[in-house]
Design a protein around this motif. Structure first.
Motif, PDB file in Angstrom:
ATOM      1  N   GLU A  59      12.897  13.510  30.447  1.00 10.46           N
ATOM      2  CA  GLU A  59      12.013  14.022  29.403  1.00 10.46           C
ATOM      3  C   GLU A  59      11.965  15.547  29.428  1.00 10.46           C
ATOM      4  OE1 GLU A  59       8.263  12.224  30.003  1.00 10.46           O
ATOM      5  OE2 GLU A  59       8.870  10.234  29.236  1.00 10.46           O
ATOM      6  N   ARG A  60      11.942  16.083  30.677  1.00 10.35           N
ATOM      7  CA  ARG A  60      11.899  17.546  30.789  1.00 10.35           C
ATOM      8  C   ARG A  60      13.198  18.156  30.242  1.00 10.35           C
ATOM      9  NH1 ARG A  60      10.519  21.021  36.276  1.00 10.35           N
ATOM     10  NH2 ARG A  60      10.798  23.098  35.317  1.00 10.35           N
ATOM     11  N   ALA A  61      14.326  17.496  30.601  1.00 10.99           N
ATOM     12  CA  ALA A  61      15.610  18.001  30.109  1.00 10.99           C
ATOM     13  C   ALA A  61      15.654  17.936  28.576  1.00 10.99           C
ATOM     14  CB  ALA A  61      16.764  17.211  30.710  1.00 10.99           C
ATOM     15  N   THR A  62      15.152  16.834  28.048  1.00 12.19           N
ATOM     16  CA  THR A  62      15.119  16.695  26.583  1.00 12.19           C
ATOM     17  C   THR A  62      14.227  17.758  25.954  1.00 12.19           C
ATOM     18  OG1 THR A  62      15.505  14.315  26.774  1.00 12.19           O
ATOM     19  CG2 THR A  62      14.622  15.129  24.694  1.00 12.19           C
ATOM     20  N   ALA A  63      13.046  17.958  26.568  1.00  8.67           N
ATOM     21  CA  ALA A  63      12.113  18.963  26.043  1.00  8.67           C
ATOM     22  C   ALA A  63      12.716  20.355  26.110  1.00  8.67           C
ATOM     23  CB  ALA A  63      10.799  18.907  26.823  1.00  8.67           C
ATOM     24  N   GLU A  64      13.419  20.606  27.258  1.00  3.98           N
ATOM     25  CA  GLU A  64      14.048  21.932  27.375  1.00  3.98           C
ATOM     26  C   GLU A  64      15.149  22.106  26.330  1.00  3.98           C
ATOM     27  OE1 GLU A  64      15.355  22.144  31.382  1.00  3.98           O
ATOM     28  OE2 GLU A  64      13.382  22.712  32.195  1.00  3.98           O
ATOM     29  N   ALA A  65      15.926  21.032  26.094  1.00  2.00           N
ATOM     30  CA  ALA A  65      16.976  21.103  25.073  1.00  2.00           C
ATOM     31  C   ALA A  65      16.370  21.350  23.692  1.00  2.00           C
ATOM     32  CB  ALA A  65      17.810  19.823  25.084  1.00  2.00           C
ATOM     33  N   GLU A  66      15.264  20.613  23.404  1.00  2.00           N
ATOM     34  CA  GLU A  66      14.599  20.825  22.123  1.00  2.00           C
ATOM     35  C   GLU A  66      14.029  22.228  22.009  1.00  2.00           C
ATOM     36  OE1 GLU A  66      11.712  17.775  21.836  1.00  2.00           O
ATOM     37  OE2 GLU A  66      13.152  16.185  21.323  1.00  2.00           O
ATOM     38  N   LEU A  67      13.502  22.721  23.141  1.00  2.00           N
ATOM     39  CA  LEU A  67      12.945  24.072  23.142  1.00  2.00           C
ATOM     40  C   LEU A  67      14.042  25.100  22.888  1.00  2.00           C
ATOM     41  CD1 LEU A  67      10.521  25.920  23.516  1.00  2.00           C
ATOM     42  CD2 LEU A  67      10.952  25.886  25.993  1.00  2.00           C
ATOM     43  N   ARG A  68      15.208  24.881  23.570  1.00  2.00           N
ATOM     44  CA  ARG A  68      16.315  25.796  23.328  1.00  2.00           C
ATOM     45  C   ARG A  68      16.766  25.736  21.871  1.00  2.00           C
ATOM     46  NH1 ARG A  68      18.018  23.830  28.416  1.00  2.00           N
ATOM     47  NH2 ARG A  68      19.401  22.337  27.384  1.00  2.00           N
ATOM     48  N   GLY A  69      16.797  24.501  21.332  1.00  5.57           N
ATOM     49  CA  GLY A  69      17.157  24.358  19.919  1.00  5.57           C
ATOM     50  C   GLY A  69      16.169  25.081  19.010  1.00  5.57           C
ATOM     51  N   MET A  70      14.862  24.933  19.347  1.00  2.00           N
ATOM     52  CA  MET A  70      13.843  25.619  18.561  1.00  2.00           C
ATOM     53  C   MET A  70      14.005  27.130  18.659  1.00  2.00           C
ATOM     54  SD  MET A  70      11.907  23.529  16.911  1.00  2.00           S
ATOM     55  CE  MET A  70      10.399  24.482  16.642  1.00  2.00           C
ATOM     56  N   ARG A  71      14.302  27.607  19.885  1.00  2.00           N
ATOM     57  CA  ARG A  71      14.488  29.047  20.044  1.00  2.00           C
ATOM     58  C   ARG A  71      15.706  29.527  19.256  1.00  2.00           C
ATOM     59  NH1 ARG A  71      13.514  29.373  26.613  1.00  2.00           N
ATOM     60  NH2 ARG A  71      11.211  29.301  26.541  1.00  2.00           N
ATOM     61  N   THR A  72      16.802  28.738  19.308  1.00  2.00           N
ATOM     62  CA  THR A  72      18.000  29.113  18.543  1.00  2.00           C
ATOM     63  C   THR A  72      17.709  29.125  17.048  1.00  2.00           C
ATOM     64  OG1 THR A  72      19.400  28.116  20.256  1.00  2.00           O
ATOM     65  CG2 THR A  72      20.400  28.505  18.098  1.00  2.00           C
ATOM     66  N   LEU A  73      16.978  28.057  16.598  1.00  2.00           N
ATOM     67  CA  LEU A  73      16.630  27.985  15.184  1.00  2.00           C
ATOM     68  C   LEU A  73      15.729  29.145  14.783  1.00  2.00           C
ATOM     69  CD1 LEU A  73      16.706  26.455  12.515  1.00  2.00           C
ATOM     70  CD2 LEU A  73      14.774  25.077  13.312  1.00  2.00           C
ATOM     71  N   THR A  74      14.759  29.431  15.688  1.00  2.00           N
ATOM     72  CA  THR A  74      13.852  30.554  15.390  1.00  2.00           C
ATOM     73  C   THR A  74      14.619  31.873  15.311  1.00  2.00           C
ATOM     74  OG1 THR A  74      12.048  29.406  16.508  1.00  2.00           O
ATOM     75  CG2 THR A  74      11.802  31.777  16.162  1.00  2.00           C
ATOM     76  N   ALA A  75      15.568  32.046  16.257  1.00  2.00           N
ATOM     77  CA  ALA A  75      16.378  33.273  16.246  1.00  2.00           C
ATOM     78  C   ALA A  75      17.214  33.359  14.973  1.00  2.00           C
ATOM     79  CB  ALA A  75      17.271  33.317  17.484  1.00  2.00           C
TER      80      ALA A  75
END
Length: 430
Positions: A59-75
């Protein structure tokens, strides 16, 4: 599959596996039943903890992946916003520049029109002082008496008018904007595809009658009014060319300019300024001068011609009577086209001063960077004779009569789907 069902199946698998291990310990290892059950319970608890830990890690890995995706999308969104902001700033700057250029263009047009009106008033005043104030004759003399001319009415009952009355008619036509621009096509040969138009001026009398140049020029020239007529024609030509260029059409306009305009110390500098604001028209607008005007150029006229040439505009020569020209000098002056009457090209050239045969004339001009336009082609026989000389451009009633440009078409917004030439012209032949 629902997560609860998936977890339940995994727990059941763990239970069965541990129960099997506990049973094996009891039977094969001699472990007491209570101890075997206790060991199984401990193993089941441990398996549950391990499973829960693995689940949290996933779950943490998934959350981190989603967070990275969100950061990439935000960027990416931030970059897009920056690009949009930069584009908006560029558009605002471009709009400001275009608005400033358009305002300056309008100002130059207004100054040009003011100069035309002032020149009109001065020329009319000079013409009136010239003594052309004779009264209308009671009877229609035939031929006309000195100082009289006729409005070109359709009716044979048209009464002769004095030069003073004709000047007044011309003045009223100019003041009331009864000056029409006509376009006559210049075509490529042998395709007969329209490549250029020549701009021609016509005046309309108070009853709508057409006053041809041959009728008003003999009165307007002595009165000093021709520069005003020519300048209005130039103003209209610029408007027409601007609409054609807006559609990126491969069509140009030849616009006649009077040698008097080159001498006008008040008008010409403003005209040069006006053309500076229309420098994008250099490839689509050609100023036309008569051969006699070029032969009689003085230092002032030559300097004015050089000023237009320096802006990038090119020239054409018409009313050609002689072919013994200094073509290299004409090219250096900015001339790229010479209009030669078809009857000179296909007839007896001995009186033209040409030093080459008719069939070699086109090659001579071409070597000097100048194209011949065969004008006044009225029938197919003449067209065939011109084609035999390999002439590339032709003009005449055979290819199209002059048609009037609609006044409202010059001021109306351009229709991007419309034919740019058809929408400018009257439907009927004038």
């Amino acid at each position: 599959m629902p997560s609860w069902l998936n977890n339940g199946l995994i727990f059941a698998s763990y239970t069965l596996l541990i129960a099997a291990v506990s049973l094996a310990l009891h039977r094969a290892g001699g472990v007491e039943v209570q101890a075997a059950v206790l060991i199984g319970a401990v193993m089941l608890l441990f398996a549950g903890q391990v499973h829960a830990l693995v689940g949290r890690i996933q779950e943490r890995a998934t959350a981190e992946a989603e967070l990275r995706g969100m950061r990439t999308l935000t960027a990416a969104m931030t970059r897009d916003m920056e690009q949009m902001r930069s584009r908006m700033e560029e558009l605002e700057d471009a709009l400001d520049t275009q608005t400033a250029a358009r305002n300056e263009q309008i100002s130059s047009e207004v100054r040009l029109v003011e100069t035309l009106v002032k020149g009109l008033a001065e020329s009319v005043e000079a013409g009136v002082r010239g003594g052309n104030q004779a009264r209308r004759a009671g009877d229609r003399p035939d031929p006309l008496e000195p100082g009289q001319t006729r409005l070109p009415l359709d009716s044979d009952a048209a009464e002769p008018v004095t030069e003073g009355e004709m000047i007044e008619t011309i003045r009223n036509s100019l003041e009331e904007n009864r000056v029409d621009l006509y376009l006559q096509p210049i075509v490529t040969l042998p395709q007969r595809r329209t490549r250029f138009y020549e701009g021609l001026s016509r005046l309309r009398g108070p009853e709508g009658e057409i006053i041809m140049p041959g009728d008003y020029m003999r009165v307007a020239e002595p009165a000093g009014m021709m520069p005003v007529v020519d300048n209005l024609l130039l103003f209209r030509c610029v408007q027409v060319v601007r609409r054609l260029v807006a559609r990126n059409r491969d069509i140009g306009v030849f616009c006649n300019i009077s040698v008097h305009s080159l001498l006008d110390s008040e008008f010409f500098p403003q005209f040069v300024e006006f053309m500076e604001h229309n420098a994008d028209l250099t490839g689509a607008m050609f100023f036309e001068f008569s051969q006699s005007a070029i032969d009689g150029l003085g230092p002032i006229e030559r300097a004015s011609l050089d000023a237009l040439h320096a802006l990038g505009f090119r020239f054409s020569m018409d009313h050609v009577r002689r072919l013994d020209m200094n073509l290299s000098e004409l090219y250096d002056m900015g001339f790229r086209y010479v209009k030669v009457p078809a009857n000179l090209l296909v007839g007896d050239m001995r009186g033209t001063g040409s030093l080459v045969r008719a069939e070699d004339l086109k090659a001579l001009f071409e070597r000097n960077g100048i194209d011949i336009v065969a004008e006044r082609i009225e029938d197919e026989r003449t067209a065939v004779a011109v084609l035999d000389m390999d002439i590339e451009f032709g003009q005449g009633f055979l290819f199209g009569e002059p048609r009037a440009v609609r006044e409202d078409a010059l001021s109306a917004p351009a229709d991007p789907l419309a034919d740019p030439v058809r929408e400018l012209r009257e439907v009927r032949v004038q």
